[in-house]
Design a protein around this motif. Structure first.
Motif, PDB file in Angstrom:
ATOM      1  N   GLU A 242      50.561 -43.661  21.588  1.00 27.46           N
ATOM      2  CA  GLU A 242      50.917 -42.844  22.750  1.00 27.46           C
ATOM      3  C   GLU A 242      50.687 -41.358  22.512  1.00 27.46           C
ATOM      4  O   GLU A 242      50.105 -40.670  23.352  1.00 27.46           O
ATOM      5  CB  GLU A 242      52.407 -43.047  23.129  1.00 27.46           C
TER       6      GLU A 242
ATOM      7  N   GLU B 113      53.602 -42.428  29.300  1.00 24.58           N
ATOM      8  CA  GLU B 113      53.554 -42.522  27.835  1.00 24.58           C
ATOM      9  C   GLU B 113      54.722 -41.786  27.186  1.00 24.58           C
ATOM     10  O   GLU B 113      55.276 -42.249  26.186  1.00 24.58           O
ATOM     11  CB  GLU B 113      52.218 -41.996  27.292  1.00 24.58           C
TER      12      GLU B 113
ATOM     13  N   GLU C  68      44.085 -48.605  25.169  1.00 18.57           N
ATOM     14  CA  GLU C  68      44.685 -48.952  26.466  1.00 18.57           C
ATOM     15  C   GLU C  68      44.301 -50.363  26.908  1.00 18.57           C
ATOM     16  O   GLU C  68      45.065 -51.019  27.603  1.00 18.57           O
ATOM     17  CB  GLU C  68      44.302 -47.923  27.541  1.00 18.57           C
TER      18      GLU C  68
ATOM     19  N   GLU D 257      51.672 -50.817  31.047  1.00 17.99           N
ATOM     20  CA  GLU D 257      50.361 -50.867  30.384  1.00 17.99           C
ATOM     21  C   GLU D 257      49.357 -51.749  31.121  1.00 17.99           C
ATOM     22  O   GLU D 257      48.155 -51.552  30.993  1.00 17.99           O
ATOM     23  CB  GLU D 257      50.515 -51.304  28.923  1.00 17.99           C
TER      24      GLU D 257
ATOM     25  N   HIS E  15      47.738 -49.245  33.134  1.00 11.65           N
ATOM     26  CA  HIS E  15      46.966 -48.263  32.356  1.00 11.65           C
ATOM     27  C   HIS E  15      45.597 -48.787  31.962  1.00 11.65           C
ATOM     28  O   HIS E  15      44.619 -48.045  31.914  1.00 11.65           O
ATOM     29  CB  HIS E  15      47.730 -47.873  31.093  1.00 11.65           C
TER      30      HIS E  15
HETATM   31 FE   LIG Z   1      49.256 -46.604  28.197  1.00 10.06          FE
END
Ligand SMILES: [Fe+2]
Ligand SMILES: [Fe+2]
Length: 337
Positions: free
Chosen positions: A106, A141, A200, A231, A234
């Protein structure tokens, strides 16, 4: 746009390809716009979930803090013959290491990549929607770091591991080594970007290892499941941003990116024996060095644990695997045959 990219991007793309590319970029920006609009509803930081994270009811001292099958030495006789209490302490250390690797991802991998977008250091994402979605991702994050720090503090306190200190993880160390091999700032930025994309894409799988595991500490499972919900978004965000960026790179930059994109896969999949050696020595595990030497001989990088099909699909969508360079680059990392 950052000076390193000026005059090197759009102007070098031939007209016909550029026309197609512009349409694709416009589609990617529409996708980003939709994802950004849903951020307030989907982001875990917006869900007011703190009351669910009271360790008093979620922490069960009788449960293991981590999964045994994620230890790189799970089948080694020295580990199997160790007292049960030491095995349990090793699992608690595994949970702390898992979290601290997450913090590294992160803070040292994803956040600097988001900042490159916010500071308009990358081409193709120097527009308002890219800045907005990079800022939202940074907030996510930062929240994940807070979640994970809290989880580590609780484990350290309950298990008497307050003084455990871990060295830097392979993923970050290798990214820095790779960046040090190149002198141009744009090369260092593209290495950071490649590492962020791979992280990611893979972090959901990494979190999936624990997010639904009801056999481990319930508090730990809850923390990972909460993180994983962000996530999943993301991964799509970074893949879409990558499409915008890649289509605006110069031919030289594209070749460089093709070379570096598959490298972080093995950095990510590394089983982190250096970290484990430091942990085991600190908790007084006997025969640490010989057990680590045995592990190093067999499985420093475990690609079997990672599903890299999404990365291959992204490379395919970018057209990277249409070129011999792309096939060779992914082939060298064991990702394409
Ligand atoms: Fe992420
Ligand atoms: Fe995260």
């Amino acid at each position: 746009m950052n000076k390193y990219y000026q005059n090197q991007t759009q102007a070098t793309i031939p007209g016909k390809v550029r026309h197609r590319s512009d349409k694709e970029i416009s589609h990617s920006r529409t996708v980003l716009q939709k994802m950004s609009r849903s951020w307030h509803k989907r982001a875990q930081v917006k869900q007011n979930i703190e009351e669910n994270f009271q360790p008093e009811w979620a922490f069960d001292p009788t449960k293991d803090d981590f999964r045994l099958d994620l230890l790189p030495f799970k089948e080694h006789d020295d580990f199997l013959n160790a007292p049960v209490e030491m095995q349990k302490q090793i699992l608690s250390c595994g949970w702390i290491a898992y979290n601290e690797k997450t913090i590294d991802i992160e803070s040292k991998v994803i956040s600097p990549a988001c900042n490159h977008i916010i500071y308009r250091s990358l081409p193709g994402v120097d527009d308002g929607i890219s800045q907005q979605i990079a800022s939202e991702t940074l907030v996510d994050e930062a929240y994940h770091i807070l979640l994970v720090i809290n989880a580590c503090c609780i484990t350290r306190e309950h298990r008497g591991l307050q003084s455990l200190k871990l060295p830097e993880f392979n993923l970050v160390r290798n990214m820095y080594y790779e960046q040090a091999n190149f002198s141009e700032p744009w090369q260092k930025i593209l290495i950071q970007l490649a590492t962020a994309i791979v992280s990611e894409v893979f972090i959901s799988d990494y979190l999936n290892l624990l997010a639904h595991d009801t056999t481990i500490q319930p508090f730990n499972q809850m923390v990972v499941a909460t993180h994983q919900r962000d996530e999943l978004a993301h991964s799509s965000i970074f893949k879409t941003l990558t499409k915008c960026i890649y289509r605006n790179l110069s031919p030289e930059q594209k070749e460089f990116f093709i070379e570096v994109l598959p490298k972080p896969v093995s950095w990510f999949a590394n089983v982190e024996l250096t970290v484990w050696e430091a942990i085991l020595k600190q908790i007084g595990f006997p025969k640490t060095e010989s057990m680590m030497a045995d592990c190093a001989a067999s499985n420093q990088v475990n690609l079997l644990r990672i599903d890299y099909s999404e990365l291959i699909a992204l490379a395919g969508e970018l057209g990277i695997l249409d070129s011999q360079h792309g096939v060779d680059s992914f082939g060298r990392e064991g990702l394409f045959h």
